[in-house]
Write an enzyme that holds these catalytic residues in place. Structure first.
Site, PDB file in Angstrom:
ATOM      1  N   GLU A 189       9.067  -5.652  -8.190  1.00  0.00           N
ATOM      2  CA  GLU A 189       7.760  -5.496  -8.840  1.00  0.00           C
ATOM      3  C   GLU A 189       7.931  -5.181 -10.327  1.00  0.00           C
ATOM      4  O   GLU A 189       7.275  -5.772 -11.176  1.00  0.00           O
ATOM      5  CB  GLU A 189       6.974  -4.365  -8.147  1.00  0.00           C
ATOM      6  CG  GLU A 189       5.624  -4.123  -8.801  1.00  0.00           C
ATOM      7  CD  GLU A 189       4.770  -3.079  -8.068  1.00  0.00           C
ATOM      8  OE1 GLU A 189       5.215  -2.568  -7.030  1.00  0.00           O
ATOM      9  OE2 GLU A 189       3.664  -2.802  -8.546  1.00  0.00           O
TER      10      GLU A 189
ATOM     11  N   GLY B 132       4.687   2.223 -11.317  1.00  0.00           N
ATOM     12  CA  GLY B 132       5.507   3.328 -11.831  1.00  0.00           C
ATOM     13  C   GLY B 132       5.202   3.530 -13.303  1.00  0.00           C
ATOM     14  O   GLY B 132       5.404   2.610 -14.109  1.00  0.00           O
TER      15      GLY B 132
ATOM     16  N   GLY C  64     -12.000  -8.896 -36.526  1.00  0.00           N
ATOM     17  CA  GLY C  64     -13.184  -8.888 -35.656  1.00  0.00           C
ATOM     18  C   GLY C  64     -13.140  -9.972 -34.592  1.00  0.00           C
ATOM     19  O   GLY C  64     -13.679  -9.796 -33.491  1.00  0.00           O
TER      20      GLY C  64
ATOM     21  N   ALA D 121       0.834  -1.203   0.000  1.00  0.00           N
ATOM     22  CA  ALA D 121       0.000   0.000   0.000  1.00  0.00           C
ATOM     23  C   ALA D 121       0.871   1.256   0.000  1.00  0.00           C
ATOM     24  O   ALA D 121       1.303   1.742   1.055  1.00  0.00           O
ATOM     25  CB  ALA D 121      -0.925  -0.010   1.215  1.00  0.00           C
TER      26      ALA D 121
ATOM     27  N   PRO E 190      -4.939   8.387  -2.767  1.00  0.00           N
ATOM     28  CA  PRO E 190      -5.924   9.052  -3.637  1.00  0.00           C
ATOM     29  C   PRO E 190      -5.367  10.351  -4.236  1.00  0.00           C
ATOM     30  O   PRO E 190      -5.684  10.708  -5.364  1.00  0.00           O
ATOM     31  CB  PRO E 190      -7.103   9.337  -2.700  1.00  0.00           C
ATOM     32  CG  PRO E 190      -6.993   8.288  -1.635  1.00  0.00           C
ATOM     33  CD  PRO E 190      -5.523   8.053  -1.445  1.00  0.00           C
TER      34      PRO E 190
ATOM     35  N   GLN F  99       1.830 -10.253 -47.739  1.00  0.00           N
ATOM     36  CA  GLN F  99       3.099  -9.653 -47.304  1.00  0.00           C
ATOM     37  C   GLN F  99       2.929  -8.693 -46.111  1.00  0.00           C
ATOM     38  O   GLN F  99       3.760  -8.666 -45.203  1.00  0.00           O
ATOM     39  CB  GLN F  99       3.751  -8.907 -48.469  1.00  0.00           C
ATOM     40  CG  GLN F  99       5.183  -8.503 -48.142  1.00  0.00           C
ATOM     41  CD  GLN F  99       5.852  -7.781 -49.290  1.00  0.00           C
ATOM     42  OE1 GLN F  99       5.221  -6.996 -49.994  1.00  0.00           O
ATOM     43  NE2 GLN F  99       7.132  -8.044 -49.471  1.00  0.00           N
TER      44      GLN F  99
ATOM     45  N   GLY G  78       0.049   8.768  -6.999  1.00  0.00           N
ATOM     46  CA  GLY G  78       0.904   7.591  -6.834  1.00  0.00           C
ATOM     47  C   GLY G  78       2.325   7.821  -7.312  1.00  0.00           C
ATOM     48  O   GLY G  78       3.266   7.173  -6.857  1.00  0.00           O
ATOM     49  N   SER G  79       2.489   8.774  -8.243  1.00  0.00           N
ATOM     50  CA  SER G  79       3.822   8.959  -8.841  1.00  0.00           C
ATOM     51  C   SER G  79       4.803   9.591  -7.862  1.00  0.00           C
ATOM     52  O   SER G  79       5.968   9.207  -7.796  1.00  0.00           O
ATOM     53  CB  SER G  79       3.712   9.853 -10.079  1.00  0.00           C
ATOM     54  OG  SER G  79       2.882   9.249 -11.041  1.00  0.00           O
TER      55      SER G  79
HETATM   56  C1  LIG Z   1      -4.866  -1.928 -11.595  1.00  0.00           C
HETATM   57  C2  LIG Z   1      -3.897  -1.195 -10.738  1.00  0.00           C
HETATM   58  C3  LIG Z   1      -3.297  -1.845  -9.674  1.00  0.00           C
HETATM   59  C4  LIG Z   1      -2.436  -1.156  -8.806  1.00  0.00           C
HETATM   60  N1  LIG Z   1      -1.906  -1.805  -7.717  1.00  0.00           N
HETATM   61  C5  LIG Z   1      -1.224  -1.078  -6.791  1.00  0.00           C
HETATM   62  C6  LIG Z   1      -0.795  -1.679  -5.559  1.00  0.00           C
HETATM   63  O1  LIG Z   1      -0.979  -2.885  -5.319  1.00  0.00           O
HETATM   64  N2  LIG Z   1      -0.177  -0.900  -4.627  1.00  0.00           N
HETATM   65  C7  LIG Z   1       0.054   0.433  -4.848  1.00  0.00           C
HETATM   66  O2  LIG Z   1       0.602   1.080  -3.972  1.00  0.00           O
HETATM   67  N3  LIG Z   1      -0.315   1.019  -6.022  1.00  0.00           N
HETATM   68  C8  LIG Z   1      -0.961   0.306  -6.980  1.00  0.00           C
HETATM   69  N4  LIG Z   1      -1.357   0.896  -8.161  1.00  0.00           N
HETATM   70  C9  LIG Z   1      -1.129   2.325  -8.348  1.00  0.00           C
HETATM   71  C10 LIG Z   1      -0.097   2.675  -9.401  1.00  0.00           C
HETATM   72  O3  LIG Z   1       1.192   2.362  -8.952  1.00  0.00           O
HETATM   73  C11 LIG Z   1      -0.304   4.158  -9.727  1.00  0.00           C
HETATM   74  O4  LIG Z   1      -1.508   4.252 -10.467  1.00  0.00           O
HETATM   75  C12 LIG Z   1       0.839   4.774 -10.478  1.00  0.00           C
HETATM   76  O5  LIG Z   1       2.002   4.837  -9.691  1.00  0.00           O
HETATM   77  C13 LIG Z   1       0.497   6.201 -10.973  1.00  0.00           C
HETATM   78  O6  LIG Z   1      -0.053   6.952  -9.924  1.00  0.00           O
HETATM   79  P1  LIG Z   1      -1.437   7.726 -10.154  1.00  0.00           P
HETATM   80  O7  LIG Z   1      -2.401   6.800 -10.788  1.00  0.00           O
HETATM   81  O8  LIG Z   1      -1.828   8.341  -8.867  1.00  0.00           O
HETATM   82  O9  LIG Z   1      -1.124   8.856 -11.214  1.00  0.00           O
HETATM   83  P2  LIG Z   1      -0.558  10.328 -10.909  1.00  0.00           P
HETATM   84  O10 LIG Z   1       0.611  10.244 -10.021  1.00  0.00           O
HETATM   85  O11 LIG Z   1      -1.694  11.186 -10.519  1.00  0.00           O
HETATM   86  O12 LIG Z   1      -0.089  10.760 -12.367  1.00  0.00           O
HETATM   87  C14 LIG Z   1      -1.038  10.937 -13.426  1.00  0.00           C
HETATM   88  C15 LIG Z   1      -0.293  10.916 -14.756  1.00  0.00           C
HETATM   89  O13 LIG Z   1       0.622  11.993 -14.779  1.00  0.00           O
HETATM   90  C16 LIG Z   1       1.929  11.519 -15.024  1.00  0.00           C
HETATM   91  N5  LIG Z   1       2.891  12.296 -14.231  1.00  0.00           N
HETATM   92  C17 LIG Z   1       2.911  12.434 -12.885  1.00  0.00           C
HETATM   93  N6  LIG Z   1       3.948  13.192 -12.523  1.00  0.00           N
HETATM   94  C18 LIG Z   1       4.605  13.541 -13.662  1.00  0.00           C
HETATM   95  C19 LIG Z   1       5.776  14.287 -13.955  1.00  0.00           C
HETATM   96  N7  LIG Z   1       6.515  14.845 -12.971  1.00  0.00           N
HETATM   97  N8  LIG Z   1       6.151  14.439 -15.242  1.00  0.00           N
HETATM   98  C20 LIG Z   1       5.421  13.869 -16.231  1.00  0.00           C
HETATM   99  N9  LIG Z   1       4.308  13.139 -16.022  1.00  0.00           N
HETATM  100  C21 LIG Z   1       3.917  12.960 -14.753  1.00  0.00           C
HETATM  101  C22 LIG Z   1       1.943  10.072 -14.582  1.00  0.00           C
HETATM  102  O14 LIG Z   1       2.926   9.351 -15.256  1.00  0.00           O
HETATM  103  C23 LIG Z   1       0.535   9.648 -14.961  1.00  0.00           C
HETATM  104  O15 LIG Z   1       0.529   9.278 -16.327  1.00  0.00           O
HETATM  105  C24 LIG Z   1      -2.159   0.196  -9.057  1.00  0.00           C
HETATM  106  C25 LIG Z   1      -2.719   0.845 -10.176  1.00  0.00           C
HETATM  107  C26 LIG Z   1      -3.585   0.169 -10.996  1.00  0.00           C
HETATM  108  C27 LIG Z   1      -4.207   0.903 -12.163  1.00  0.00           C
END
Ligand SMILES: Cc1cc2nc3c(=O)[nH]c(=O)nc-3n(C[C@H](O)[C@H](O)[C@H](O)COP(=O)(O)OP(=O)(O)OC[C@H]3O[C@@H](n4cnc5c(N)ncnc54)[C@H](O)[C@@H]3O)c2cc1C
Length: 380
Positions: free
Chosen positions: A243, A365, A341, A126, A130, A280, A133-134
């Site tokens: 991972e 990531g 299809g 975890a 919300p 081709q 995540g980045s």
């Molecule tokens: C099906 C699924 C399973 C997952 N499982 C887990 C789990 O088990 N545990 C866990 O902790 N997380 C989990 N995740 C979360 C996942 O790691 C995050 O979705 C991911 O790290 C991106 O975070 P975010 O969705 O909050 O996007 P955000 O951080 O909000 O970013 C949104 C977009 O903006 C881009 N962005 C952000 N900052 C920058 C920047 N500085 N420069 C350029 N672009 C940028 C990102 O690349 C992304 O495309 C899961 C996600 C999914 C969809």
């Protein structure tokens, strides 16, 4: 020809995985995917096979050694043969056990860790919140010391396996801003103040449960901190290597499956009076797909080799995940095109893989973050 990268032990492990997936998962794949669930029994069968044991000491039920090639073989075969949701649910353990093995107390390792490794109990990682995540270094879930406990407040989301897990590795802020303020905790599902809700329906990985975790003054014993206070970020980053390598290996497996199925279909399907494979434009697609699969596999083997050699691999694995996600997306798209299809119908593996491709460039990531990390690791 036998792969020069694969020892007899790893080959035997790969073969036992293929048999397990073909016998226990493939016959139920569509049913489980549509139901969005699968029997818990499968977790225990996978545990008995050693699926959760790489990098875990034998005394806690693990295999007693770490091996990147073995992780890769596992990701590849699950990616090639199984629905992504089933593999994601099982593998939610594999992305959380490393910090527990390395930093957990003896009590946690003898109890919960061995239950996770056996498959009897689920585990989840975890990190994502919300609010984002980045930007892991700026997570906002907070833990405050209260006597012999820590009190956690905040939320985590997109947590794979999160609805059914019994145990969680949770990142929370114990100090000031930035990466030095982050610590890791081992949280149990029955700790007071912990609850979870489902994120709802997803584009792919249907058979996996995905949760938002809520920490409302959740009380966690101080002995459940993993490692030292303020050392959580480093542990999270180290853990991401496992991972991301696993995700890259899954993409190699999915891309191989797209290629294999495309070749078979192109040999069977006739248009304009001859098999597709004799046109081709289709032959060129197969050549391009095949060269990309070879490149992905070679890159994966190189990352495994660097990892086994004990080198710093965060940048290499970031580039590997980035490369595989781009190439695999292209391959899955071409496979859909070759099927026409027929690929638009449920029950076709290429259709499922196409739906489950996008998450590979986001989860664990995103592509953008992999690029940033790769360049930083190049010292730039
Ligand atoms: C099906 C699924 C399973 C997952 N499982 C887990 C789990 O088990 N545990 C866990 O902790 N997380 C989990 N995740 C979360 C996942 O790691 C995050 O979705 C991911 O790290 C991106 O975070 P975010 O969705 O909050 O996007 P955000 O951080 O909000 O970013 C949104 C977009 O903006 C881009 N962005 C952000 N900052 C920058 C920047 N500085 N420069 C350029 N672009 C940028 C990102 O690349 C992304 O495309 C899961 C996600 C999914 C969809």
């Amino acid at each position: 020809m036998k792969s020069p990268f694969e020892s007899d032990e790893i080959l035997a492990f790969r073969q036992s995985l293929v048999k397990f997936i073909e016998d226990e998962i493939v016959p139920h794949a569509d049913e489980w995917d549509e139901a969005g669930d699968f029997p818990w029994e499968l977790h225990e069968k996978a545990g008995a096979l050693g699926v959760f044991g790489i990098g875990i000491d034998e005394e806690y039920g693990g295999l007693g050694f770490e091996n990147a090639y073995m992780r890769a073989a596992m990701g590849e075969e699950f990616g090639r043969l199984a629905p992504g949701g089933v593999w994601a649910s099982l593998a939610s353990r594999n992305i959380m056990t490393a910090p527990v093995q390395q930093l957990g107390s003896e009590e946690i390792k003898r109890g919960p860790l061995s239950e996770i490794v056996s498959g009897r109990k689920g585990g989840a990682l975890a990190i994502t919140e919300p609010g984002g995540g980045s930007d892991v270094a700026n997570m906002t879930t907070r833990a405050k010391r209260d006597g012999d406990d820590w009190i956690i407040d905040g939320a985590k989301t997109f947590i794979t396996g999160g609805m059914k897990a019994s145990y969680y590795v949770v990142g929370a802020r114990t100090g000031g801003q930035g990466l030095e303020g982050i610590s890791l905790f081992f949280v149990e599902e029955d700790f007071p103040g912990f609850s979870r809700t489902s994120v709802g329906k997803k584009m792919g990985w249907w058979a996996s449960d995905t949760a938002t975790l809520h920490f409302d003054s959740c009380r966690v014993p101080a002995k459940n901190m993993l490692g030292e206070e303020g050392q959580g970020f480093l542990a999270i980053m180290h853990n991401f290597n496992f991972e991301r390598l696993g995700l890259a290996a899954s993409m190699v497996g999915m891309a191989k499956r797209c290629l294999e199925d495309s070749i078979r279909y192109a040999q069977e399907r006739e248009t304009f009076g001859r098999p597709l494979i004799q046109h081709q434009a289709i032959r060129h697609k197969i050549a391009d797909m095949s060269s990309k699969v070879d490149a992905m596999e070679s890159y994966l083997n190189q990352a495994c080799w660097l990892s086994e050699d004990g080198q710093r691999v965060a940048g290499d694995i970031a580039k590997l995940k980035l490369f595989c996600s781009k190439e695999h997306e292209w391959i899955a798209n071409e496979a859909m095109q070759i099927f026409g299809g027929a690929a638009y119908l449920r029950g076709n593996m290429v259709e499922r893989i196409y739906r489950e491709t996008k998450v590979m460039s986001i989860g664990g990531g995103s592509q953008e973050i992999m690029r940033d990390l790769a360049v930083r690791q190049m010292g730039l």
